[in-house]
Design a protein around this motif. Structure first.
Motif, short mmCIF file in Angstrom:
data_model
loop_
_atom_site.label_atom_id
_atom_site.label_comp_id
_atom_site.label_asym_id
_atom_site.label_seq_id
_atom_site.Cartn_x
_atom_site.Cartn_y
_atom_site.Cartn_z
N PRO A 52 11.59 -1.64 8.72
CA PRO A 52 11.24 -1.65 7.30
C PRO A 52 10.43 -2.87 6.88
CG PRO A 52 13.57 -2.11 7.62
CD PRO A 52 13.03 -1.73 8.95
N LEU A 53 10.35 -3.89 7.75
CA LEU A 53 9.58 -5.10 7.43
C LEU A 53 8.14 -5.01 7.90
CD1 LEU A 53 12.19 -7.86 8.39
CD2 LEU A 53 11.56 -7.10 6.09
N GLU A 54 7.76 -3.86 8.47
CA GLU A 54 6.42 -3.73 9.06
C GLU A 54 5.33 -3.98 8.03
OE1 GLU A 54 3.77 -0.21 11.15
OE2 GLU A 54 5.93 -0.25 11.48
N SER A 55 5.44 -3.36 6.87
CA SER A 55 4.40 -3.54 5.84
C SER A 55 4.40 -4.97 5.31
CB SER A 55 4.62 -2.55 4.70
OG SER A 55 5.91 -2.75 4.11
N ALA A 56 5.60 -5.58 5.22
CA ALA A 56 5.67 -6.96 4.71
C ALA A 56 5.02 -7.94 5.68
CB ALA A 56 7.13 -7.34 4.47
N THR A 100 12.33 -0.19 -1.33
CA THR A 100 11.72 -1.33 -0.61
C THR A 100 10.31 -1.02 -0.13
OG1 THR A 100 12.63 -0.61 1.53
CG2 THR A 100 13.98 -2.10 0.19
N ALA A 101 9.82 0.19 -0.38
CA ALA A 101 8.47 0.56 0.06
C ALA A 101 7.43 -0.21 -0.75
CB ALA A 101 8.26 2.06 -0.09
N PRO A 102 6.26 -0.48 -0.17
CA PRO A 102 5.19 -1.18 -0.90
C PRO A 102 4.79 -0.43 -2.16
CG PRO A 102 4.67 -1.05 1.44
CD PRO A 102 5.88 -0.18 1.23
N PHE A 111 11.86 11.79 -0.23
CA PHE A 111 12.22 11.80 1.19
C PHE A 111 11.02 11.41 2.05
CE2 PHE A 111 13.03 13.95 5.26
CZ PHE A 111 14.31 13.47 5.53
N GLN A 112 9.86 11.96 1.73
CA GLN A 112 8.66 11.67 2.51
C GLN A 112 8.28 10.20 2.42
OE1 GLN A 112 5.03 13.07 0.89
NE2 GLN A 112 3.95 13.16 2.83
N ASN A 136 7.86 4.84 5.02
CA ASN A 136 7.97 3.39 4.92
C ASN A 136 9.28 2.86 5.51
OD1 ASN A 136 5.53 2.65 3.10
ND2 ASN A 136 6.50 4.37 2.03
N PHE A 137 10.00 3.71 6.24
CA PHE A 137 11.28 3.32 6.86
C PHE A 137 12.24 2.74 5.83
CE2 PHE A 137 7.86 2.38 10.03
CZ PHE A 137 8.04 3.53 10.78
N ASP A 138 12.21 3.33 4.64
CA ASP A 138 13.07 2.90 3.53
C ASP A 138 14.32 3.78 3.55
OD1 ASP A 138 14.22 1.94 1.27
OD2 ASP A 138 12.51 2.31 -0.05
#
Length: 517
Positions: free
Chosen positions: A33-37, A88-90, A471-472, A477-479
């Motif tokens: 979940p930290l990938e985008s961050a 937590t998604a961007p 859900f999508q 975003n692995f949220d």
């Protein structure tokens, strides 16, 4: 029965608990979940984002502890303080609770409409094909159901958007108006003629004559719809309402009691006549300040009137008369509701720039209008997604209903009932139909959970902001929080309806009720 229900509730609780643990663990292993961050170039913003995501998902704790923290938030629902966690998604902020209620309402609206239509049409088609086994209609339905069953949901949705919505919107915008060609008139007439020919029993000439008459009627109706541009400003009118009401009265009586039962027939016809007489007063009453609550009130009054009329005709079986009157009243109320909704179709079409069938979204943004404009808007947006979900589940319902009905018709007690001289209607409706529904309750219960899951793809195709969207976005975003919220709702609905199915067994078969007690 109460003990049985309590046991099922306890078992369902532990099933949802165990399933949620497995789903949480699988989702937490799905990605970082930290990938985008980590991809944020600004060091300060990157550290702030990492800290926010870590705190929101408790990433500094072991997975079992994260699950326990999530479970404590869900446990707050028992005291009215649900906490499904934060996004937590961007580009997203706030609590999952903020959207879950609205998204759930939108999804349930779609799933419930698709379920009701699939159950009603599936069981009806299945019973008819069982009674017309190895007929042309049976073979045609078998082919179509297997075809629908094999089609991907998203492909059906895309196909319907192009062939139904876009083509229809272009059709009604023709400079000369929505006009059918002679070829299409003949195709529609022949289709309904062939359907009636395959459904009828009797000699070839009799079936051919009735089929020809049906084809002629539908051919004339198609010509009238084309010549009058009925699709631009639809409506039944008092004459069509009267014909449909009388037809409903005869149809309901045939199914419930048989037209030979004069008291039941008179109850149905009297209820239909009352409905016809109330057509214009009802239209005046619902013209202004209409609401969903008032609509339910009118429907309840109509059913009560049908029950009172049935009891008033008396006889040895007043309950049967009352049921016949109630079903007739419900049917007449539905067609009057449809007629009143269609009267607002022209205005709604103008408000949507003469493209009334929607292809995206669950509602039209910034649409202004009264209750009936809202009804048309809901119908327009529900039509294609509902058909998409219904076609897929319709195949299973019709096949299971056919198999169940054929199995029941081969039982000894059915042969005994026929040997006693009972009419075919009595044998089918009073002896076979109810027992054929017992296996269907399990299929329907499982299918509701499947439809809620299948709606994720359908809602994505049609651009709905609902559980499918949540859900999508969560998976992408692995949220874990929105994913688990959708999973929990789906799991509870699946377990709840399976429990309802078990309870329904007791009402359909008294032996099961006695055993469970």
């Amino acid at each position: 029965m109460v003990t049985f229900i309590v046991r099922r509730i306890i078992a369902g609780f532990f099933i949802v608990l165990g399933a949620s643990f497995i789903a949480y663990m699988l989702t937490s292993f799905a990605g970082n979940p930290l990938e985008s961050a980590l991809n944020i170039s600004n060091p300060t913003a990157r550290q702030q984002r990492i800290r926010y995501v870590t705190d929101a998902l408790n990433l500094d704790q072991p997975r079992i502890v994260r699950y326990w923290e999530w479970l404590k938030g869900i446990g707050g629902c028992f005291v009215g303080k649900c906490n499904f966690g934060n996004y937590t998604a961007p580009g997203t902020t706030g609590s999952v609770n903020d959207n879950l209620g609205n998204y759930l309402g939108v999804s349930l609206k779609l799933v419930s409409s698709a379920t009701v239509l699939a159950i009603f049409l599936g069981i009806t088609i299945g019973i008819v094909t069982a009674l017309r086994q190895y007929s042309g209609f049976d073979y045609a339905v078998t082919f179509m159901t297997f075809l629908f069953f094999s089609l991907p949901v998203f492909w059906v949705g895309i196909l319907l958007k192009d062939l139904v919505a876009i083509k229809f919107n272009n059709f009604v915008q023709q400079p000369a108006g929505p006009t059918f060609t002679l070829t299409w008139m003949l195709i529609i007439a022949l289709f309904f003629g062939l359907v009636s020919f395959s459904l009828l029993r009797g000699g070839f000439l009799r079936r051919l004559g009735i089929a020809a008459l049906v084809a002629l009627v539908f051919g004339l109706l198609t010509w009238y719809v084309s010549a009058s541009h009925w699709l631009l400003d639809p409506g039944f009118g008092i004459v069509v309402i009267a014909v449909l009401a009388i037809a409903i009265a005869f149809g309901i009586t045939t199914l419930t009691a048989g037209v030979g039962n004069r008291r039941a027939l008179y109850s149905a016809l009297t209820t239909a006549v009352i409905g016809i007489a109330m057509y214009y007063p009802v239209l005046i009453f619902v013209r202004d300040d209409m609401s969903f609550l008032k609509l339910l009130m009118l429907l309840a009054i109509a059913v009560v009137v049908g029950i009172v009329v049935g009891y008033a005709f008396g006889g040895d079986d007043r309950g049967l008369n009352a049921r016949t009157g109630a079903f007739t009243a419900f049917g007449v109320a539905v067609i009057i509701f449809i007629d009143r909704s269609m009267l607002a179709w022209k205005t709604y079409s103008q408000l949507t720039f003469n493209r009334p069938l929607a292809t995206i979204g669950s509602s039209t943004p910034n649409l202004k209008g009264d209750f009936w404009i809202g009804v048309n808007d809901t119908f327009s947006h529900l039509l294609l997604p509902t058909i998409t979900l219904m076609l897929i589940s319709l195949a299973g319902h019709s096949r299971y209903a056919r198999a169940s009905m054929l199995e029941v018709l081969n039982q000894d007690y059915i042969r005994t009932a026929r040997a006693k001289g009972l009419t075919e209607r009595t044998v089918v409706m009073r002896h076979a139909f109810r027992n054929a529904l017992i296996p269907m309750t399990t299929i329907v219960a499982f299918d509701i959970g499947g439809l809620l899951g299948g709606a994720v793809l359908t809602e994505t195709v049609f651009g709905w902001r609902s559980l499918g969207y949540m859900f999508q976005q969560g998976l992408t975003n692995f949220d874990v929080n929105p994913v688990m919220a959708v999973f929990l709702v789906t799991a509870i609905v699946a377990v709840l309806f399976n429990m309802v199915a078990d309870i329904a067994y007791g009402f359909l078969d008294p032996r099961i009720r006695v055993t469970s007690s």
